[in-house]
Design a protein around this motif. Structure first.
Motif, PDB file in Angstrom:
ATOM      1  N   PRO A   1      26.386 -52.130  45.843  1.00 29.49           N
ATOM      2  CA  PRO A   1      26.272 -50.911  46.653  1.00 29.49           C
ATOM      3  C   PRO A   1      27.313 -49.865  46.323  1.00 29.49           C
ATOM      4  O   PRO A   1      27.016 -48.663  46.312  1.00 29.49           O
ATOM      5  CB  PRO A   1      26.432 -51.423  48.098  1.00 29.49           C
ATOM      6  CG  PRO A   1      27.112 -52.731  47.979  1.00 29.49           C
ATOM      7  CD  PRO A   1      26.645 -53.315  46.678  1.00 29.49           C
ATOM      8  N   PHE A   2      28.549 -50.289  46.042  1.00 33.30           N
ATOM      9  CA  PHE A   2      29.589 -49.323  45.704  1.00 33.30           C
ATOM     10  C   PHE A   2      29.354 -48.708  44.326  1.00 33.30           C
ATOM     11  O   PHE A   2      29.698 -47.551  44.088  1.00 33.30           O
ATOM     12  CB  PHE A   2      30.970 -49.981  45.765  1.00 33.30           C
ATOM     13  CG  PHE A   2      31.352 -50.451  47.142  1.00 33.30           C
ATOM     14  CD1 PHE A   2      31.315 -49.583  48.217  1.00 33.30           C
ATOM     15  CD2 PHE A   2      31.705 -51.763  47.369  1.00 33.30           C
ATOM     16  CE1 PHE A   2      31.660 -50.008  49.499  1.00 33.30           C
ATOM     17  CE2 PHE A   2      32.049 -52.206  48.641  1.00 33.30           C
ATOM     18  CZ  PHE A   2      32.014 -51.331  49.705  1.00 33.30           C
ATOM     19  N   ALA A   3      28.740 -49.493  43.422  1.00 31.83           N
ATOM     20  CA  ALA A   3      28.402 -48.955  42.101  1.00 31.83           C
ATOM     21  C   ALA A   3      27.289 -47.921  42.213  1.00 31.83           C
ATOM     22  O   ALA A   3      27.313 -46.881  41.545  1.00 31.83           O
ATOM     23  CB  ALA A   3      27.990 -50.091  41.166  1.00 31.83           C
ATOM     24  N   ASP A   4      26.284 -48.213  43.064  1.00 31.80           N
ATOM     25  CA  ASP A   4      25.140 -47.313  43.200  1.00 31.80           C
ATOM     26  C   ASP A   4      25.441 -46.105  44.075  1.00 31.80           C
ATOM     27  O   ASP A   4      24.827 -45.044  43.920  1.00 31.80           O
ATOM     28  CB  ASP A   4      23.943 -48.069  43.789  1.00 31.80           C
ATOM     29  CG  ASP A   4      23.462 -49.194  42.885  1.00 31.80           C
ATOM     30  OD1 ASP A   4      23.777 -49.151  41.681  1.00 31.80           O
ATOM     31  OD2 ASP A   4      22.781 -50.107  43.390  1.00 31.80           O
ATOM     32  N   LEU A   5      26.375 -46.260  45.016  1.00 30.93           N
ATOM     33  CA  LEU A   5      26.637 -45.195  45.981  1.00 30.93           C
ATOM     34  C   LEU A   5      27.114 -43.919  45.294  1.00 30.93           C
ATOM     35  O   LEU A   5      26.776 -42.810  45.732  1.00 30.93           O
ATOM     36  CB  LEU A   5      27.681 -45.676  46.994  1.00 30.93           C
ATOM     37  CG  LEU A   5      27.950 -44.756  48.183  1.00 30.93           C
ATOM     38  CD1 LEU A   5      26.696 -44.579  49.024  1.00 30.93           C
ATOM     39  CD2 LEU A   5      29.088 -45.306  49.038  1.00 30.93           C
ATOM     40  N   GLU A   6      27.899 -44.060  44.226  1.00 33.63           N
ATOM     41  CA  GLU A   6      28.404 -42.868  43.537  1.00 33.63           C
ATOM     42  C   GLU A   6      27.257 -41.993  43.046  1.00 33.63           C
ATOM     43  O   GLU A   6      27.331 -40.759  43.123  1.00 33.63           O
ATOM     44  CB  GLU A   6      29.293 -43.272  42.357  1.00 33.63           C
ATOM     45  CG  GLU A   6      29.870 -42.072  41.623  1.00 33.63           C
ATOM     46  CD  GLU A   6      30.882 -42.456  40.560  1.00 33.63           C
ATOM     47  OE1 GLU A   6      31.418 -41.535  39.904  1.00 33.63           O
ATOM     48  OE2 GLU A   6      31.152 -43.660  40.382  1.00 33.63           O
TER      49      GLU A   6
ATOM     50  N   ASN B   1      13.051 -60.645  38.890  1.00 36.10           N
ATOM     51  CA  ASN B   1      14.382 -60.029  38.881  1.00 36.10           C
ATOM     52  C   ASN B   1      14.433 -58.855  37.920  1.00 36.10           C
ATOM     53  O   ASN B   1      14.998 -57.800  38.241  1.00 36.10           O
ATOM     54  CB  ASN B   1      15.428 -61.071  38.492  1.00 36.10           C
ATOM     55  CG  ASN B   1      15.518 -62.198  39.492  1.00 36.10           C
ATOM     56  OD1 ASN B   1      14.669 -63.076  39.514  1.00 36.10           O
ATOM     57  ND2 ASN B   1      16.549 -62.190  40.323  1.00 36.10           N
ATOM     58  N   GLU B   2      13.875 -59.044  36.735  1.00 36.57           N
ATOM     59  CA  GLU B   2      13.873 -57.966  35.747  1.00 36.57           C
ATOM     60  C   GLU B   2      13.053 -56.775  36.226  1.00 36.57           C
ATOM     61  O   GLU B   2      13.418 -55.621  35.992  1.00 36.57           O
ATOM     62  CB  GLU B   2      13.338 -58.495  34.412  1.00 36.57           C
ATOM     63  CG  GLU B   2      14.272 -59.494  33.747  1.00 36.57           C
ATOM     64  CD  GLU B   2      13.687 -60.067  32.470  1.00 36.57           C
ATOM     65  OE1 GLU B   2      12.433 -60.092  32.363  1.00 36.57           O
ATOM     66  OE2 GLU B   2      14.463 -60.485  31.597  1.00 36.57           O
ATOM     67  N   MET B   3      11.942 -57.053  36.901  1.00 32.84           N
ATOM     68  CA  MET B   3      11.122 -55.968  37.450  1.00 32.84           C
ATOM     69  C   MET B   3      11.887 -55.208  38.532  1.00 32.84           C
ATOM     70  O   MET B   3      11.854 -53.973  38.589  1.00 32.84           O
ATOM     71  CB  MET B   3       9.820 -56.527  38.017  1.00 32.84           C
ATOM     72  CG  MET B   3       8.884 -55.455  38.559  1.00 32.84           C
ATOM     73  SD  MET B   3       7.335 -56.146  39.202  1.00 32.84           S
ATOM     74  CE  MET B   3       7.980 -57.038  40.641  1.00 32.84           C
ATOM     75  N   MET B   4      12.626 -55.933  39.386  1.00 33.97           N
ATOM     76  CA  MET B   4      13.416 -55.292  40.432  1.00 33.97           C
ATOM     77  C   MET B   4      14.523 -54.434  39.829  1.00 33.97           C
ATOM     78  O   MET B   4      14.815 -53.334  40.319  1.00 33.97           O
ATOM     79  CB  MET B   4      14.019 -56.353  41.348  1.00 33.97           C
ATOM     80  CG  MET B   4      13.004 -57.095  42.195  1.00 33.97           C
ATOM     81  SD  MET B   4      12.155 -56.030  43.373  1.00 33.97           S
ATOM     82  CE  MET B   4      13.518 -55.473  44.372  1.00 33.97           C
ATOM     83  N   ILE B   5      15.145 -54.928  38.774  1.00 32.87           N
ATOM     84  CA  ILE B   5      16.187 -54.154  38.107  1.00 32.87           C
ATOM     85  C   ILE B   5      15.616 -52.866  37.535  1.00 32.87           C
ATOM     86  O   ILE B   5      16.229 -51.793  37.638  1.00 32.87           O
ATOM     87  CB  ILE B   5      16.852 -55.003  36.997  1.00 32.87           C
ATOM     88  CG1 ILE B   5      17.667 -56.138  37.612  1.00 32.87           C
ATOM     89  CG2 ILE B   5      17.754 -54.128  36.119  1.00 32.87           C
ATOM     90  CD1 ILE B   5      18.231 -57.100  36.592  1.00 32.87           C
TER      91      ILE B   5
ATOM     92  N   GLY C   1      16.639 -49.668  39.376  1.00 35.13           N
ATOM     93  CA  GLY C   1      17.494 -48.947  38.439  1.00 35.13           C
ATOM     94  C   GLY C   1      17.023 -47.516  38.236  1.00 35.13           C
ATOM     95  O   GLY C   1      17.826 -46.585  38.140  1.00 35.13           O
ATOM     96  N   ALA C   2      15.700 -47.340  38.172  1.00 40.49           N
ATOM     97  CA  ALA C   2      15.143 -45.991  38.052  1.00 40.49           C
ATOM     98  C   ALA C   2      15.464 -45.163  39.288  1.00 40.49           C
ATOM     99  O   ALA C   2      15.781 -43.971  39.201  1.00 40.49           O
ATOM    100  CB  ALA C   2      13.636 -46.066  37.839  1.00 40.49           C
ATOM    101  N   LEU C   3      15.410 -45.804  40.467  1.00 39.31           N
ATOM    102  CA  LEU C   3      15.718 -45.105  41.713  1.00 39.31           C
ATOM    103  C   LEU C   3      17.188 -44.702  41.787  1.00 39.31           C
ATOM    104  O   LEU C   3      17.524 -43.640  42.311  1.00 39.31           O
ATOM    105  CB  LEU C   3      15.365 -46.006  42.903  1.00 39.31           C
ATOM    106  CG  LEU C   3      15.631 -45.442  44.298  1.00 39.31           C
ATOM    107  CD1 LEU C   3      14.802 -44.180  44.538  1.00 39.31           C
ATOM    108  CD2 LEU C   3      15.318 -46.482  45.376  1.00 39.31           C
TER     109      LEU C   3
ATOM    110  N   LEU D   1      17.635 -36.593  37.641  1.00 36.56           N
ATOM    111  CA  LEU D   1      16.665 -35.495  37.640  1.00 36.56           C
ATOM    112  C   LEU D   1      16.963 -34.503  38.771  1.00 36.56           C
ATOM    113  O   LEU D   1      16.834 -33.285  38.582  1.00 36.56           O
ATOM    114  CB  LEU D   1      15.247 -36.051  37.777  1.00 36.56           C
ATOM    115  CG  LEU D   1      14.732 -36.868  36.584  1.00 36.56           C
ATOM    116  CD1 LEU D   1      13.349 -37.439  36.886  1.00 36.56           C
ATOM    117  CD2 LEU D   1      14.691 -36.022  35.324  1.00 36.56           C
ATOM    118  N   LEU D   2      17.361 -34.998  39.933  1.00 37.21           N
ATOM    119  CA  LEU D   2      17.699 -34.114  41.048  1.00 37.21           C
ATOM    120  C   LEU D   2      18.937 -33.277  40.734  1.00 37.21           C
ATOM    121  O   LEU D   2      18.975 -32.069  41.024  1.00 37.21           O
ATOM    122  CB  LEU D   2      17.925 -34.941  42.314  1.00 37.21           C
ATOM    123  CG  LEU D   2      16.684 -35.617  42.917  1.00 37.21           C
ATOM    124  CD1 LEU D   2      17.085 -36.529  44.078  1.00 37.21           C
ATOM    125  CD2 LEU D   2      15.681 -34.575  43.377  1.00 37.21           C
ATOM    126  N   ILE D   3      19.932 -33.906  40.134  1.00 39.67           N
ATOM    127  CA  ILE D   3      21.148 -33.172  39.760  1.00 39.67           C
ATOM    128  C   ILE D   3      20.840 -32.143  38.681  1.00 39.67           C
ATOM    129  O   ILE D   3      21.304 -30.994  38.739  1.00 39.67           O
ATOM    130  CB  ILE D   3      22.238 -34.156  39.282  1.00 39.67           C
ATOM    131  CG1 ILE D   3      22.722 -35.027  40.438  1.00 39.67           C
ATOM    132  CG2 ILE D   3      23.415 -33.411  38.669  1.00 39.67           C
ATOM    133  CD1 ILE D   3      23.628 -36.163  40.018  1.00 39.67           C
TER     134      ILE D   3
END
Length: 314
Positions: free
Chosen positions: A106-111, A195-199, A203-205, A212-214
Motif C-alpha cells: 500500500p505504501f508503494a502504491d500510495l505514492e 496471481n499473475e493476472m491480479m498483478i 498493476g495497470a490500475l 495517463l491522468l498525470i
C-alpha cells in the motif's frame, strides 16, 4: 514441479544484497544514514505542514500524506535489511514475509495515487485560478486522500490473500533483501496464474491509469501556459510544477528501469540495485526536492524555527 521436495516451508531465507564481506560495514553505515535521513526529512515535512498555517492548503495535504507514505515505505524494508546484514542466517518467518508484503504494497502504491492528486491540484491552480478554492474544497481533498488509502489497502489485501493460498516447497531462498511479490511467486510450487493476472490488472490500475491522468493534466497545463504572454506568469507556473515534475521523473524513471526495461537477460543484481533505488533513494530525495524547490516550505521552516527560538529565549 515434481523435482521439488514437497516439504512445506515455515520460513524464507533472504539473501540480501550482493555485498562483499569486507564492504559490509561500509554499506551498513551508508544504508543506516540513508534511512535516518529519510525518516528525519519526511518527518520534518509532516511537522511543518501541521504547525504552519500557511501550509494548510490542498497541495500540502497531499504532500504530507506523500511524506508519511515514504517514511512508512522505507520503514517496512530498510530495518529488516539492516538486521539481515548483521545476521549470519538471514531468515524471515512465512507469516512475517506475508506481513511485510502486505504493509509494503500500500505504501508503494500510495505514492502513485497521491502524485495524481498533486497533478490535479496544479492543473486547477494554473488553468482555473479564479475557481481554485471552490473546486479544491476541503471535502474533495479529503475524499481524494481517503480514496487513495482505501484503494491501496484493498489491493494490498487482495495480493496478500492470493499469495497466502499458494504452496511453497523446499526451495525457500529469496534472492532479495525483502519479500518481493515476484520473487515469492518464483518459489511457489502451485498454480500462480491467478496471481499473475491480479498483478497485471491491479498493476495497470496503479501505474498506467495514474500515468495517463498525470500526462493529461500536464498536457492541459502546457496549453494553458502557452496562452500566458507574461514571462512572470510562465515562471510562476513552472515554479508551481517544478518539484512535482522532479518527483515524477524519479518515480516513473525507477519504474521504467525496473519493470518496463526488464528482459530475460537482466540479472538479479540489477533488479536488486533498482529495488534499492525505489526503496531507499526515492523516499530519501522526495523531501529534499520539495523543500529545495518550494518557497513555501522554506518560509515555513524559517517561521517555525524562529518562533521556537523566540519562545525558548523567553
Amino acid at each position: 514441479m515434481g523435482r521439488r521436495n514437497q516439504t512445506v516451508v515455515s520460513e524464507f531465507l533472504l539473501l540480501g544484497l550482493p555485498i562483499e564481506p569486507e564492504q559490509r560495514i561500509l554499506f551498513y553505515a551508508l544504508f543506516l544514514v540513508m534511512y535516518l535521513t529519510t525518516v528525519v526529512g519526511n518527518f520534518i515535512i509532516i511537522i511543518l505542514i501541521q504547525l504552519d498555517s500557511h501550509l494548510h492548503a490542498p497541495m500540502y495535504l497531499f504532500l504530507g500524506n506523500l511524506s508519511f507514505s515514504a517514511l512508512c515505505f522505507s520503514s517496512v524494508t530498510i530495518p529488516k535489511l539492516l538486521q539481515t546484514m548483521q545476521n549470519p542466517v538471514p531468515s524471515i518467518p512465512y507469516t512475517g514475509c506475508l506481513a511485510q508484503m502486505y504493509f509494503f504494497l500500500p505504501f508503494a502504491d500510495l505514492e502513485s495515487f497521491l502524485l495524481v492528486a498533486i497533478a490535479y491540484d496544479h492543473y486547477v491552480a494554473i488553468c482555473f485560478p479564479l475557481h481554485y478554492t471552490t473546486i479544491m474544497s476541503p471535502q474533495l481533498c479529503l475524499c481524494l486522500v481517503a480514496l487513495s488509502w482505501v484503494l491501496t489497502t484493498f489491493m494490498s489485501l487482495l495480493h496478500t490473500l492470493f499469495m497466502a493460498r499458494l504452496s511453497f516447497c523446499a526451495d525457500n531462498v529469496i534472492p532479495h533483501f525483502f519479500c518481493d511479490m515476484s520473487a515469492l511467486l518464483k518459489l511457489a510450487c502451485s498454480d500462480i496464474q491467478i496471481n499473475e493476472m491480479m498483478i497485471f490488472i491491479l498493476g495497470a490500475l496503479v501505474i498506467i491509469v495514474p500515468f495517463l491522468l498525470i500526462f493529461s493534466s500536464y498536457v492541459r497545463i502546457v496549453f494553458s501556459i502557452l496562452k500566458v504572454r507574461s514571462a512572470r506568469g510562465i515562471r510562476k507556473a513552472f515554479s508551481t510544477c517544478g518539484s512535482h515534475l522532479s518527483v515524477l521523473s524519479l518515480f516513473y524513471g525507477t519504474i521504467i528501469g525496473l519493470y518496463l526495461c526488464a528482459s530475460a537477460n537482466n540479472s538479479t543484481v540489477k533488479e536488486t540495485v533498482m529495488a534499492v533505488m525505489y526503496t531507499m533513494v526515492t523516499p530519501m530525495l522526495n523531501p529534499f526536492i520539495y523543500s529545495l524547490r518550494n518557497q513555501d516550505i522554506k518560509g515555513a521552516l524559517g517561521r517555525v524555527f524562529s518562533s521556537r527560538i523566540f519562545h525558548f529565549s523567553l
